[in-house]
Design a protein around this motif. Structure first.
Motif, short mmCIF file in Angstrom:
data_model
loop_
_atom_site.label_atom_id
_atom_site.label_comp_id
_atom_site.label_asym_id
_atom_site.label_seq_id
_atom_site.Cartn_x
_atom_site.Cartn_y
_atom_site.Cartn_z
N LEU A 143 0.61 -1.30 -0.12
CA LEU A 143 0.01 0.07 0.09
C LEU A 143 0.83 1.33 -0.09
O LEU A 143 1.64 1.51 0.82
CB LEU A 143 -0.71 -0.12 1.22
CG LEU A 143 -2.17 0.84 1.24
CD1 LEU A 143 -3.15 0.60 0.14
CD2 LEU A 143 -2.64 0.97 2.79
N GLY A 236 8.29 -1.25 21.34
CA GLY A 236 7.20 -1.62 22.47
C GLY A 236 7.36 -2.51 23.13
O GLY A 236 7.00 -2.58 24.21
N ASN B 268 -1.97 9.09 9.10
CA ASN B 268 -0.49 9.54 9.15
C ASN B 268 -0.38 10.97 9.66
O ASN B 268 0.83 11.10 10.26
CB ASN B 268 -0.22 9.80 7.44
CG ASN B 268 0.10 8.37 6.75
OD1 ASN B 268 0.40 7.45 7.49
ND2 ASN B 268 -0.19 8.31 5.67
N GLN B 329 -0.44 1.26 23.86
CA GLN B 329 0.77 2.12 23.62
C GLN B 329 0.30 3.67 24.21
O GLN B 329 0.95 4.21 24.69
CB GLN B 329 1.52 2.21 22.34
CG GLN B 329 2.22 0.66 22.21
CD GLN B 329 3.17 0.38 23.22
OE1 GLN B 329 3.80 1.05 24.04
NE2 GLN B 329 3.51 -0.74 23.35
N ASN B 368 8.65 5.37 20.23
CA ASN B 368 8.65 4.62 19.19
C ASN B 368 7.93 3.40 19.37
O ASN B 368 7.19 2.91 18.28
CB ASN B 368 10.55 3.91 19.39
CG ASN B 368 11.41 5.08 18.64
OD1 ASN B 368 10.97 5.61 17.74
ND2 ASN B 368 12.38 4.87 19.05
N ALA B 369 7.72 3.09 20.57
CA ALA B 369 6.69 1.98 20.73
C ALA B 369 5.31 2.38 20.29
O ALA B 369 4.52 1.50 19.72
CB ALA B 369 6.84 1.83 22.35
N GLU B 372 5.54 3.28 15.84
CA GLU B 372 5.63 2.12 15.00
C GLU B 372 4.54 1.34 14.64
O GLU B 372 3.85 1.62 13.29
CB GLU B 372 6.68 1.29 15.55
CG GLU B 372 7.07 0.40 14.31
CD GLU B 372 7.83 0.74 13.27
OE1 GLU B 372 8.52 1.77 13.29
OE2 GLU B 372 7.47 0.03 12.11
N SER B 375 1.97 3.91 12.61
CA SER B 375 2.43 3.96 11.10
C SER B 375 1.52 2.93 10.40
O SER B 375 1.70 2.92 9.17
CB SER B 375 3.92 3.87 10.98
OG SER B 375 4.22 2.40 10.96
N ALA B 378 -2.89 3.82 8.80
CA ALA B 378 -3.23 4.34 7.41
C ALA B 378 -3.69 3.05 6.60
O ALA B 378 -4.68 3.13 5.95
CB ALA B 378 -2.16 5.14 6.98
N ALA B 379 -2.92 2.01 6.45
CA ALA B 379 -3.07 1.03 5.65
C ALA B 379 -4.58 0.34 6.43
O ALA B 379 -5.14 -0.16 5.57
CB ALA B 379 -2.00 -0.28 5.84
N ALA B 382 -7.11 2.64 4.87
CA ALA B 382 -6.99 2.73 3.60
C ALA B 382 -7.83 1.88 2.68
O ALA B 382 -8.38 2.10 1.61
CB ALA B 382 -5.70 3.17 3.04
N THR B 383 -7.51 0.51 3.00
CA THR B 383 -7.86 -0.53 2.33
C THR B 383 -9.53 -0.44 2.24
O THR B 383 -10.15 -0.67 3.26
CB THR B 383 -7.43 -1.78 2.74
OG1 THR B 383 -7.57 -1.91 4.20
CG2 THR B 383 -5.86 -2.06 2.39
#
Lengths: 450, 385
Positions: A143, A236, B268, B329, B368-369, B372, B375, B378-379, B382-383
């Motif tokens: 994607l 994490g 995003n 998180q 970061n936890a 990640e 991120s 969005a996928a 979106a699908t």
């Protein structure tokens, strides 16, 4: 110090900066790596990771059996893949690759199931990356609005003999008196807390760690890609505590190849344990089935890794006279021959060496026959702000039991080694290296959590 | 801090250009007001909003508005997700106005807002023709509309706080200005990716010294931050900059309704808020003089969480394990931030220069936890299902 004429197999297990390092003995054959498909071929297979595992496991066994007959390793075959599965983890007896990216991790989760899930995911990704395949759904083609699963900088590169070696630090079993994952009783007796050695100037930010992964490859990009992707998968659950890049291997497990030199310009690793010397490996490197009574039995077939960041005072060394340099090591700089000897591989005569010389102190004959398998790397992390090269040796040594290996050796070196004037240990860590991953259903550390 | 210009920003810019062009055309058309020339007639009353047709061809749209009510009104055209396509304020009782726009095929809502309040009395209309945009899950349209309302609310609430700050600067009151500084930024920091999508506002109000281009005048919050904390003086120029900050923020408040917002840009954008934290706040660069980085940090996390919560019903259907991880998180990072609260400071948080190296590492690990898995949101939205 000790015996006069050394036995012919005298091996100095250099603890310190491994400077002593011997030149490996006479041409021993390289650990044979079975021919494996190129990265390109693997990419074409799609999901070949698992199939490869089976092939690889067989390959390792074959290599161990036929080691002494195998073709010499002189010509490295950098494009090849090193089998991931086998009785022992790859990256220990494996012929030392050119580059290193070593990372230590803190475990951030308290959830045992989550930790196990991560180790399974890591193992799967490691198997794919060592085979030269992309992880997840790959670096491209998914994607457009979402980041790809694989970061992509190893696309098109061969496997480059990447090995990923996984270890477990003492703090995973217990930290601050807390039994974090119900593993306290499973801590191997040999996984001690290292004592403080004289002269240590350890930075906690460059040492310790609950888990580690050693990535070795002939291409630094491939090694870095592997650590980066494992770190990303782990966000994490784990966080990178510290990491170290290395180049210019400072010892090799392929005694027929030319002995590498360390940052002080001396040959290092002359008498290292050969990756094909099954007997020496059994005796000094692999944990035996009866070594651990009780909770640590899961370590059989594993090993223990000591990692030390050893800073070298390059500028002062470079101002030191050649004679002093050679006296400090106990070897000549050009050939690498021990004092009074002609050739690198001639057995050293310990009594004729200066009593504080590195080789004499580190020699097995000075240490009740102790041998460790070294596979350290040089490092240069730029300069230190005072214009001094921030360089040295990232010392990595595998052994069956640190209580008979690194600890007594380093105690001796830390007290007496003339080299100490030019080096300082600034980072330190110890890890239990579990046995190998048996097959597609197995995973890093499974025996510990069983 | 500016993020990369997104495709959404470019789209918004194009839309703005089109509106401007048709704005010019409108004047020459004015004489044709009464002619039945294809205009859609909108009759606004105090409790109604009648439109002469609910279906018309896409392309050039002209709304002929008559206010037959007793209150001042305004008329809006909304695209799905409540994006403002065009609007006209201050249409007095008994007066009229022409509103023009270029519109793509699709469904829209025309809204009259008697008294210029609320979400208005709405009529669904359709611009006919071939639409290139695939139909979207109505739940996602709802999420976008709710997020847009949130963004607007944040902008609306920022202005009074920013005025308090600007007034203190203009009064030369350093202490009062310092107290009002971080608080005035909260709404902005919660919704920054939307403001950044316009491209021109962020460099005026939130640029740092190292982000300036040659010849660019340094304006906005951080210039004043430097004067207050580092130079410890308020100059005549600073007082002018305080006014300018308000002008630029007013501009932002007026424009957020027109921002191109999609489910993926929300997702995003949430991730970008965490990226802001990871690159600027965790290092202490963002608020290098005031050390109020933690309140920006908190606002970034809150804004990201808002976008996430709105998308969560859809994401949870498609990727339940992802939303479970994100819930965990978000809770973890907020608990971590709570450990740095300081009720004695104006923004409620400890000064960042008192946060030690180990604690910064812990915050960085926490970001970061969260970022990640974020991120991957969005996928998940979106699908097509």
């Amino acid at each position: 110090m000790t015996n006069g004429e050394t036995k012919k197999s005298g091996t100095e297990g250099a603890a310190g900066p491994g400077a002593e390092a011997g030149t490996e003995g006479a041409a021993a054959p390289e650990a044979a790596q079975p021919r494996t498909p190129s990265r390109r071929a693997l990419l074409g297979w799609g999901g070949a990771g698992l199939a490869l595992g089976a092939v690889a496991a067989g390959g390792t066994a074959a290599a161990l059996r036929t080691g002494s007959d195998a073709a010499p390793a002189a010509a490295a075959r950098p494009a090849e893949a090193v089998p991931f599965h086998g009785a022992h983890q790859a990256g220990i007896a494996t012929a030392v690759q050119d580059r290193l990216h070593f990372a230590a991790f803190d475990v951030k989760t308290d959830d045992r199931a989550e930790l196990i899930a991560l180790l399974k995911e890591w193992t799967q990704a490691a198997a794919r990356m060592t085979a030269g395949s992309q992880i997840g759904s790959g670096a491209i083609g998914s994607l457009a609005e979402a980041p790809p699963d694989d970061t992509g900088e190893a696309l098109g590169l061969p496997p480059s003999r990447l090995t990923l070696t996984f270890g477990i630090g003492p703090t995973l079993f217990e930290s601050g008196g807390k039994d974090r994952f119900g593993l306290r009783d499973r801590r191997p007796a040999a996984l001690v807390d290292l004592p403080r050695f004289p002269g240590d100037n350890l930075d906690p930010a460059r040492g310790g760690g609950d888990l580690c992964v050693q990535a070795c490859a002939d291409d630094p990009q491939v090694a870095v890609h592997a650590i980066r992707n494992l770190a990303r998968i782990g966000f994490g659950k784990v966080a990178v505590r510290w990491s170290q890049l290395g180049f210019g291997k400072t010892s090799s497990t392929t005694p027929d190849a030319q002995t590498p030199r360390n940052m002080f310009g001396f040959k290092d690793g002359t008498r290292n344990i050969a990756g094909t010397d099954a007997k020496a490996l059994e005796q000094h490197v692999w944990v035996g089935a009866r070594d651990e009574k009780g909770g640590g039995a899961w370590m059989a077939g594993g090993s223990y890794l000591v990692a030390r960041r050893i800073r070298m005072h390059i500028e002062t060394w470079d101002r030191t006279s050649l004679r002093e340099q050679e006296d400090i090591f106990g070897r000549d700089k050009g050939e690498g021959a021990a004092v009074g000897r002609k050739n690198e591989h001639d057995a050293p005569h310990l009594p004729s060496m200066p009593p504080t010389s590195h080789v004499r102190l580190a020699h097995p004959d000075s240490n009740d026959g102790i041998r460790i398998l070294r596979r350290g790397y040089s490092f240069t992390d730029g300069t230190d702000g005072l214009g001094r090269l921030d360089a040295g040796l990232f010392f990595l040594a595998y052994q069956r039991d640190v209580r008979q290996g690194f600890v007594p050796l380093q105690q001796r070196l830390a007290r007496h080694d003339a080299l100490n004037e030019y080096i300082q240990h600034v980072g330190s860590a110890l890890f239990a290296i579990p046995p190998g991953v048996g097959g597609a259903d197995d995973w890093w550390g499974r025996g510990l959590f069983a | 801090m500016r993020a990369l210009r997104s495709a959404a920003a470019v789209t918004a810019a194009v839309a703005a250009t089109l509106t401007a062009v048709s704005g010019c055309a409108q004047k020459s058309d004015a004489a044709a007001d009464d002619a039945q020339d294809g205009a859609v007639h909108v009759t606004a009353t105090d409790d109604g909003c009648a439109v002469s047709k609910k279906e018309f061809p896409a392309g050039h749209l002209r709304l002929a508005v008559k206010n037959k009510g007793t209150k001042v009104t305004e008329v809006y055209v909304y695209a799905p997700g409540d994006r403002i396509v065009t609007e006209r304020e201050n249409i007095g009782p008994g007066t009229g106005a022409d509103i023009v726009a270029e519109i793509a095929p699709g469904t829209y809502e025309i809204a009259c807002k008697p008294g210029m309040k609320g979400s208005g009395i709405r009529q669904k209309v359709t611009a006919t023709g071939k639409s290139t945009a695939p139909a979207r899950d109505p739940k996602l349209d709802k999420a976008v509309a709710a997020y847009r309302a949130y963004v607007q609310e944040q902008a609306d609430r920022t202005l009074p706080e920013a005025r308090k700050f600007a007034d203190a600067v203009k009064a030369g009151d350093i202490e009062a200005a310092k107290k009002a500084y971080a608080v005035s930024r909260t709404g902005w920091e919660r919704t920054e990716p939307v403001a950044e999508s316009f491209g021109d506002i962020d460099p005026k109000v939130d640029v740092r010294a190292d982000g300036l281009e040659d010849g660019q005048q340094w304006t906005g919050w951080h210039k004043l931050e430097q004067s207050l904390w580092e130079k410890k003086e308020i100059t005549a120029d600073d007082k002018k900059l305080a006014d300018r900050l308000i002008t630029d923020l007013e501009d932002w408040r007026k424009r957020v309704g027109k921002a191109e917002i999609t489910p993926t840009s929300m997702a995003n954008g949430a991730k970008e808020l965490l990226d802001e934290v990871a690159t600027g706040k965790v290092t202490g660069e963002e608020e290098r003089y005031s050390h109020t980085d933690l309140s920006d940090f908190q606002a970034n996390v809150e804004g990201a969480q808002k976008a996430y919560e709105l998308l969560k019903p859809v994401a949870a259907e498609r990727r339940p394990e992802l939303t479970k991880e994100l819930d965990k998180q978000f809770a973890a990072i907020r608990a971590l931030l709570d450990r740095h609260r300081d009720s004695g400071s104006p923004d409620g948080f400890a000064a960042y220069d008192t946060v030690g190296k180990d604690e910064r590492k812990e915050l960085s690990d926490g970001v970061n936890a969260l970022a990640e898995p974020l991120s991957k949101l969005a996928a998940a939205v979106a699908t097509a299902k």
